[in-house]
Design a protein around this motif. Structure first.
Motif, mmCIF file in Angstrom:
data_model
loop_
_atom_site.group_PDB
_atom_site.id
_atom_site.type_symbol
_atom_site.label_atom_id
_atom_site.label_comp_id
_atom_site.label_asym_id
_atom_site.label_seq_id
_atom_site.Cartn_x
_atom_site.Cartn_y
_atom_site.Cartn_z
ATOM 1 N N VAL A 71 -6.579 -3.637 7.896
ATOM 2 C CA VAL A 71 -6.766 -2.654 7.198
ATOM 3 C C VAL A 71 -6.636 -1.372 7.702
ATOM 4 N N THR A 72 -7.214 -1.198 8.848
ATOM 5 C CA THR A 72 -7.289 0.073 9.452
ATOM 6 C C THR A 72 -5.966 0.491 9.895
ATOM 7 N N ARG A 73 -5.184 -0.649 10.341
ATOM 8 C CA ARG A 73 -3.720 -0.398 10.800
ATOM 9 C C ARG A 73 -2.902 0.032 9.383
ATOM 10 N N GLU A 74 -3.030 -0.572 8.355
ATOM 11 C CA GLU A 74 -2.525 -0.078 7.198
ATOM 12 C C GLU A 74 -2.764 1.133 6.864
ATOM 13 N N ILE A 75 -4.202 1.508 6.652
ATOM 14 C CA ILE A 75 -4.479 2.727 6.386
ATOM 15 C C ILE A 75 -3.755 3.797 7.200
ATOM 16 N N ALA A 76 -3.839 3.470 8.335
ATOM 17 C CA ALA A 76 -3.271 4.540 9.413
ATOM 18 C C ALA A 76 -1.834 4.927 8.978
ATOM 19 N N VAL A 78 -0.339 4.591 6.070
ATOM 20 C CA VAL A 78 -0.298 5.207 4.987
ATOM 21 C C VAL A 78 -0.564 7.023 5.239
ATOM 22 N N ASN A 79 -1.481 6.969 5.911
ATOM 23 C CA ASN A 79 -2.067 8.386 6.380
ATOM 24 C C ASN A 79 -0.719 9.190 7.247
ATOM 25 N N ALA A 80 -0.290 8.403 8.051
ATOM 26 C CA ALA A 80 0.897 8.971 8.659
ATOM 27 C C ALA A 80 1.914 9.540 7.831
ATOM 28 N N ALA A 81 2.218 8.441 6.797
ATOM 29 C CA ALA A 81 3.501 8.806 5.744
ATOM 30 C C ALA A 81 2.989 9.954 5.083
ATOM 31 N N VAL A 82 1.869 10.100 4.730
ATOM 32 C CA VAL A 82 1.505 11.278 3.772
ATOM 33 C C VAL A 82 1.663 12.484 4.682
ATOM 34 N N ALA A 83 1.077 12.417 5.647
ATOM 35 C CA ALA A 83 1.375 13.597 6.769
ATOM 36 C C ALA A 83 2.631 14.350 6.815
ATOM 37 N N ARG A 84 3.643 13.464 6.707
ATOM 38 C CA ARG A 84 5.136 13.784 6.781
ATOM 39 C C ARG A 84 5.534 14.670 5.448
ATOM 40 N N ALA A 94 4.211 8.887 -1.375
ATOM 41 C CA ALA A 94 4.333 8.324 -0.130
ATOM 42 C C ALA A 94 3.271 7.055 0.127
ATOM 43 N N VAL A 95 2.095 7.352 -0.496
ATOM 44 C CA VAL A 95 1.217 6.355 -0.376
ATOM 45 C C VAL A 95 1.427 5.006 -0.709
ATOM 46 N N VAL A 96 2.304 5.003 -1.992
ATOM 47 C CA VAL A 96 2.614 3.907 -2.875
ATOM 48 C C VAL A 96 3.894 3.045 -2.172
ATOM 49 N N GLU A 97 4.836 4.132 -1.732
ATOM 50 C CA GLU A 97 6.127 3.569 -1.082
ATOM 51 C C GLU A 97 5.547 2.788 0.204
ATOM 52 N N THR A 98 4.819 3.563 1.083
ATOM 53 C CA THR A 98 4.607 2.908 2.420
ATOM 54 C C THR A 98 3.883 1.711 2.103
ATOM 55 N N PHE A 99 2.819 1.804 1.378
ATOM 56 C CA PHE A 99 1.922 0.416 1.279
ATOM 57 C C PHE A 99 2.929 -0.605 0.767
ATOM 58 N N ALA A 100 3.622 -0.337 -0.261
ATOM 59 C CA ALA A 100 4.520 -1.494 -0.949
ATOM 60 C C ALA A 100 5.481 -2.072 0.005
ATOM 61 N N ALA A 132 -10.465 2.693 -0.047
ATOM 62 C CA ALA A 132 -9.854 3.332 1.046
ATOM 63 C C ALA A 132 -8.643 4.283 0.290
ATOM 64 N N PHE A 133 -7.748 3.093 -0.171
ATOM 65 C CA PHE A 133 -6.508 3.469 -0.617
ATOM 66 C C PHE A 133 -6.888 4.317 -1.756
ATOM 67 N N ARG A 134 -7.703 4.024 -2.841
ATOM 68 C CA ARG A 134 -8.054 4.809 -3.826
ATOM 69 C C ARG A 134 -8.386 6.292 -3.389
ATOM 70 N N ASP A 135 -9.073 6.480 -2.450
ATOM 71 C CA ASP A 135 -9.732 8.006 -1.780
ATOM 72 C C ASP A 135 -8.403 8.518 -1.385
ATOM 73 N N VAL A 136 -7.648 7.817 -0.651
ATOM 74 C CA VAL A 136 -6.266 8.453 -0.182
ATOM 75 C C VAL A 136 -5.517 9.172 -1.421
ATOM 76 N N ILE A 137 -5.642 8.602 -2.198
ATOM 77 C CA ILE A 137 -4.595 8.746 -3.577
ATOM 78 C C ILE A 137 -5.316 9.790 -4.331
ATOM 79 N N ALA A 138 -6.601 9.712 -4.386
ATOM 80 C CA ALA A 138 -7.545 10.715 -5.137
ATOM 81 C C ALA A 138 -7.338 12.068 -4.537
ATOM 82 N N THR A 139 -7.412 11.975 -3.214
ATOM 83 C CA THR A 139 -7.433 13.332 -2.607
ATOM 84 C C THR A 139 -6.158 14.155 -3.094
ATOM 85 N N GLU A 140 -5.125 13.236 -2.846
ATOM 86 C CA GLU A 140 -3.692 13.993 -3.229
ATOM 87 C C GLU A 140 -3.656 14.307 -4.699
ATOM 88 N N ILE A 141 -4.120 13.404 -5.581
ATOM 89 C CA ILE A 141 -4.174 13.886 -6.990
ATOM 90 C C ILE A 141 -4.752 15.176 -7.248
#
Length: 244
Positions: A71-76, A78-84, A94-100, A132-141
């Motif tokens: 999970v730590t690897r997957e979160i990393a 997603v965060n890398a994709a969001v940063a771009r 980017a969160v949804v696209e990368t995760f899926a 964890a994924f919820r919090d990443v998305i919530a921050t961007e929303i």
């Protein structure tokens, strides 16, 4: 006097533990939780099963540590994709696209992470994973709402709903992926060897082998990721590129 491990002994144990976890990740991706037994992990790591219990008391404890690592690897990722991405809506996409996309590229692993029946402690880790994924998305929303790009809404509630919807949408495609074949058991040897079948006078020509064996069709999966991104943007109240 309590026994103290020397630095050399501790380093050896740490290296062995790392080998165990790497082996467990490989087995999880190949066989899921069902095939990730203590004996199988020990065998893949090249150690005795008893040695594995020096690091993990049982499969549940190993599974929790394994789950956290993946999970730590997957979160990393997603965060890398969001940063771009620059725009808040693009970052949410980017969160949804990368995760899926990552889930569909490693379906057996993703199925184990998301829905495969497992120990209760693993279900608890799944809840942490979703949050964890919820919090990443919530921050961007929240950022998109503050920038006036999205209508006013509860970022945490919306993000939780999106995580649940995306996970449910992926469950079907992930479950449809065929499980890897296990080594077949050898056929029993008969007590009396049967007589060989007579050879025909003219051996029929073997059927021609195609140059490239056609791969199983997974056409639906090619549309899953863009459909989920489109759904996400529409659910947020934003504008999808496919909108007229």
């Amino acid at each position: 006097m309590a026994y103290r491990r020397t630095p050399a002994v501790q380093a050896r144990l740490d290296a062995q533990r790392e080998a165990v976890l790497q082996s467990a990740v490989g087995l999880l991706a190949e066989r899921g939780y069902g095939g990730c037994t203590m004996a199988a992990v020990a065998d893949r790591a090249g150690i005795a099963t008893g040695s594995l219990y020096q690091h993990f008391a049982n499969k549940a404890e190993l599974s929790v540590e394994l789950f956290r690592r993946v999970v730590t690897r997957e979160i990393a990722a997603v965060n890398a994709a969001v940063a771009r991405r620059d725009a808040p809506q693009q970052r949410i996409a980017a969160v949804v696209e990368t995760f899926a996309a990552r889930a569909l590229r490693a379906p057996r692993l993703a199925y184990a992470l998301l829905v495969e029946p497992a120990d209760a402690v693993v279900d608890g880790e799944r809840l942490v994973f979703r949050r964890a994924f919820r919090d990443v998305i919530a921050t961007e929303i929240a950022a998109a709402v503050a920038a006036g790009e999205l209508p006013e809404q509860d970022p945490v509630l919306t993000a939780a709903a999106l995580v649940g919807a995306v996970g449910e949408a992926l469950a079907g495609p992930l479950a449809a992926e065929p499980a890897p074949a296990h080594e077949p058991a050898p056929a029993p040897t008969p007590a009396h060897e049967p007589e060989p079948a007579p050879t025909p006078a003219h051996e029929p020509e073997p059927a021609p082998t195609p140059a490239h064996e056609p791969a199983p069709a997974h056409s639906d999966n090619t549309t899953v990721v863009p459909a989920l991104v489109s759904f996400t943007l529409r659910a947020l109240g934003g504008r999808d590129d496919s909108d007229a």
